[in-house]
Structure formats: structure tokens, C-alpha cells
Write a protein that holds these residues in place. Structure first.
Motif, PDB file in Angstrom:
ATOM      1  N   GLY A 117      -8.270   3.105  -0.126  1.00  0.00           N
ATOM      2  CA  GLY A 117      -7.204   2.898  -1.096  1.00  0.00           C
ATOM      3  C   GLY A 117      -6.428   4.147  -1.438  1.00  0.00           C
ATOM      4  O   GLY A 117      -5.196   4.143  -1.478  1.00  0.00           O
ATOM      5  N   GLY A 129       0.798  -1.219   0.000  1.00  0.00           N
ATOM      6  CA  GLY A 129       0.000   0.000   0.000  1.00  0.00           C
ATOM      7  C   GLY A 129       0.827   1.263   0.000  1.00  0.00           C
ATOM      8  O   GLY A 129       0.578   2.189  -0.791  1.00  0.00           O
ATOM      9  N   GLN A 165      -6.855  -2.793  -4.900  1.00  0.00           N
ATOM     10  CA  GLN A 165      -7.646  -1.606  -4.559  1.00  0.00           C
ATOM     11  C   GLN A 165      -6.758  -0.436  -4.152  1.00  0.00           C
ATOM     12  O   GLN A 165      -7.176   0.713  -4.185  1.00  0.00           O
ATOM     13  N   ARG A 166      -5.492  -0.697  -3.815  1.00  0.00           N
ATOM     14  CA  ARG A 166      -4.634   0.376  -3.319  1.00  0.00           C
ATOM     15  C   ARG A 166      -3.173   0.254  -3.767  1.00  0.00           C
ATOM     16  O   ARG A 166      -2.437   1.239  -3.760  1.00  0.00           O
ATOM     17  N   CYS A 209      -3.400   5.577   0.654  1.00  0.00           N
ATOM     18  CA  CYS A 209      -2.035   5.095   0.441  1.00  0.00           C
ATOM     19  C   CYS A 209      -1.266   6.042  -0.471  1.00  0.00           C
ATOM     20  O   CYS A 209      -0.080   6.301  -0.258  1.00  0.00           O
TER      21      CYS A 209
END
Length: 416
Positions: free
Chosen positions: A208, A54, A85-86, A211
Motif C-alpha cells: 500500500g 492507488g 489499503q492504499r 503507491c
């Protein structure tokens, strides 16, 4: 002149920039404080990034784009679907690959002339000092306390500047630790917290895009240190609340009573405990959730399947997780329900008073928490245990799982 607020440029500039580099970094070359000399410093710099997840993903991406000449990535994890997602360096096609390999390929697509070393293992007391000594600055994007303190102690022992960041749900923190001019992590947080004292991203979740915000701030700190510009976050902890769109800064100073770090003995114990927890997890190797149950409060998959008398298997994950995969025959009692209703929720969910209750989650942290919680209200004759490794270990062992979108979960109000 070096000061605590700005220790001066970390890196001597490389001899020159090629015509390609002059064109590529043109927007830097016109910036006061960077210019051609600062860009030459960036091109000469050697950076170690701990973690390609992340925080590591935006850190790596922006430092590579900024023109860092040499980067080392260390991470022992593999890319999973839930990372995408991140962890913006990785793609769907990278699922199952080592994160360091996926990250290296992404960075070389961005800058084919970047020198990259990919180390597919964990930062440990055995390799930390050598790695820190051989780099100009280190950025720590680790997701566990043991590694964060290992990074701090290795930085203090080697005199290597360290940029540090953390994220959780909707909030993040960033600070810069430069041994000598400024305070270190142990001046701010002297003791290594218990591994399960704060939920991790797998349990608590993380926004997300947070990050990117925190990772970009970390990359900015590294550029400032390398070029000797601005005021790095030395002796300051930058805190960001994404929901409130609020930044705040906590100032802190060296603790005159704190004993200096003289070796890695203390942090080696914490790392060993963390590694032991990871060893109890699933064969997929994901270090996301951790494991905090005692051995006598655990049961392996093989032991569970060999039980002579049937046990009640309770799944404490959230409902959306059961839509991905479910152990057949499990009863759904989310941890949030157990935290409110306790043992009464178990009694309401079972037709007969259970004598054997086994609890599972994704990989063991929430189920261990549920076991500890339910022991306070369960009858003394009931045996409560956590399924070691959770559904991840069940799946990795080749046992059947099913999707359960149509199952009715046993739920309850969040109010007494």
C-alpha cells in the motif's frame, strides 16, 4: 532556454495570489525556483489525472495541496473495501461510491477553492484527444496497458506533457514524456503488451505505501514541469525497489526508426479488447483482474447452474480469499499448487475421475490461466472451462456464498 532536460515553465502565472493563498503556500514561496511566481503558475495550471486509485489518490492529494488551480479526474470505477489499503483519498463510508465523486469530495475538503471536474468514465479513443488538448499536463495512474498506451499516443498527437507511473508488488517506475524535447513511452517499450502478460494488483498484490512513494514522485514531476524547475525525468525511467530501499535510473533516447504516432487506430483495438474483457466481468464493475479466456473455454453462471451432469468446481484463489466468500460445494486448489502439481492435484482432490471441471477465481484471470495450464496434463475426455466473472459475478447475480474459515483446503507442497 528550453532544453531536453528542462523544457521550461509550462504555464503562464496567474495575475496574483490572495492573502489566503499567500498564507497557505508560505512554505513554497520561500523555495528557490518556486517563490511567488512559481506558485502563481501552479494556481493557473490545469491538470488531468487518469485514475483515482492507488497512484491517482496520492497524485491528486499532493497536487491539490500544492495549489494546482484546476483538476480533472477521470475514472469509471467504484470504491471497494480492498481499495482502502492504499487509495488514501477514500474512506470506509465511500465504499460503493464512484471513485471520482469520493475523490472530489476529499479534495474539496482540503481546498474548497479548487476547481474540480469529475468524469465517471474510462479514458477512451473517443475522449482522449479533447481531454489532453484542454489540460497543461496529464498524469497517468491507469492500471492497464491499453490505457497507458492510449495516454502516450494522445500526448504525442496533442503535444501534451505526460507523467507516467506504474506499480507492482514492491516495485514502481516513473517517467516523464514531453513530446518534442524527449522520448516517449513507445521509444522505451515500442509494442503494447498482451493484457495478461503481467499480473495486476488484484492477482499479484501491491504494498500500500508504495503507491504513496510512486504517486508522490509523479506529483513532483508535474510541479517541476509547471514551474520549469529542476530536471524532470525526460529520457529517464526511475525505478524503485521498496524491499531493497533501492532507486535506480535507466536512461533512454528517441528511437530514430520508430514510426511517429499519427492516429489512435492501433491503441483503439487494444482498448476495445480491454473493454470486451471488462464486459465479461462481474456486474460490480471492478476492472481489477481482467479476463483472458477464450469464449469456448468459458462457462457463464447460468450455463454452469443448468448443467445436466454435475461438474467439479475448483476454486484457485488463495486461502484468505475463501475466508471472505466461497461458492458452496467448490473444491479448493490454489493456483500455486496447480502450477507445481498440475493435473495430479485435481486427481488427488476428487474421488472419481472428473469429466467436467469448471474453475473459478475472483473474476476470471487466474481461472483462465489454470485452464490453460491443466490442459497440458488432463485426459482428452475431460472438459475444462473457466467460470466467467468468477465469484464476483456469482455474488453480483444474487447467488449464495458462504464464509469458509473452517474448511480444510486441498493443499500441497510447492516442491515436486
Amino acid at each position: 532556454m528550453s532544453t531536453a532536460s528542462n523544457p521550461g515553465p509550462l504555464v503562464a502565472p496567474t495575475d496574483s495570489l490572495s492573502p489566503r493563498e499567500l498564507e497557505r503556500y508560505a512554505r513554497h514561496l520561500s523555495l528557490p525556483g518556486i517563490g511567488i511566481e512559481g506558485q502563481r503558475r501552479l494556481r493557473a495550471a490545469s491538470v488531468l489525472v487518469i485514475g483515482a486509485g492507488g497512484l491517482g489518490a496520492p497524485v491528486l492529494h499532493y497536487l491539490a495541496a500544492a495549489g494546482i488551480g484546476s483538476m480533472t479526474i477521470i475514472d469509471d470505477d467504484v470504491v471497494e473495501a480492498s481499495n482502502l489499503q492504499r487509495q488514501v483519498l477514500h474512506r470506509d463510508a465511500d465504499i460503493g461510491r464512484a471513485k471520482v465523486d469520493s475523490a472530489r469530495d476529499a479534495l474539496l475538503r482540503l481546498d474548497p477553492e479548487l476547481a474540480i471536474t469529475a468524469i465517471s468514465e474510462r479514458l477512451s479513443p473517443d475522449n482522449a484527444l479533447e481531454l489532453f488538448r484542454s489540460h497543461d499536463v496529464v498524469l497517468d495512474g491507469a492500471d492497464n496497458f491499453a490505457t497507458r498506451y492510449l495516454s502516450n499516443d494522445a500526448a504525442e498527437l496533442t503535444g501534451t506533457p505526460l507523467v507516467w507511473g506504474t506499480i507492482f508488488r514492491f516495485a514502481g517506475q516513473v517517467s516523464t514524456f514531453v513530446p518534442g524535447p524527449g522520448p516517449m513511452l513507445r521509444d522505451l517499450f515500442p509494442d503494447i503488451p498482451e493484457a495478461d502478460s503481467v499480473p495486476n494488483c488484484a492477482e499479484g498484490g501491491v504494498l500500500g505505501v508504495l503507491c504513496g512513494t510512486v504517486g508522490s514522485a509523479m506529483a513532483t514531476e508535474a510541479v517541476k514541469l509547471i514551474c520549469g524547475i529542476g530536471t524532470p525525468l525526460i529520457g529517464r525511467l526511475l525505478r524503485y525497489d521498496a524491499l531493497e530501499a533501492d532507486y535506480s535510473t535507466l536512461r533512454f533516447s528517441p528511437d530514430p526508426d520508430r514510426p511517429p504516432v499519427t492516429d489512435l487506430a492501433e491503441v483503439a483495438v487494444a482498448c476495445a479488447a480491454a473493454d470486451q474483457g471488462l464486459g465479461r466481468q462481474n456486474a460490480k464493475g471492478s476492472g481489477a483482474e481482467g479476463q483472458c479466456a477464450r469464449r469456448d473455454d468459458e462457462v457463464s453462471i447460468e450455463e454452469y447452474l443448468a448443467e445436466s451432469s454435475p461438474a467439479i468446481l475448483i476454486d484457485v484463489r488463495d486461502g484468505w480469499e475463501r475466508q471472505i466468500s466461497t461458492i458452496p460445494g467448490s473444491v479448493h486448489l490454489p493456483l500455486s499448487v496447480l502450477q507445481v502439481q498440475g493435473w495430479k492435484a485435481v486427481e488427488a482432490a476428487t474421488a472419481l475421475p472428473p469429466r467436467e471441471v469448471i474453475i473459478h477465481c475472483k473474476s476470471g484471470a487466474r481461472s483462465a490461466q489454470a485452464v490453460a495450464l491443466l490442459k497440458e496434463g488432463a485426459p482428452g475426455a475431460v472438459r475444462l472451462r473457466s467460470l466467467r466473472g468468477g465469484i464476483d459475478a456469482w455474488w453480483a447475480s444474487g447467488h449464495e456464498t458462504v464464509q469458509a474459515p473452517g474448511q480444510t483446503a486441498v493443499s500441497g507442497s510447492h516442491h515436486s
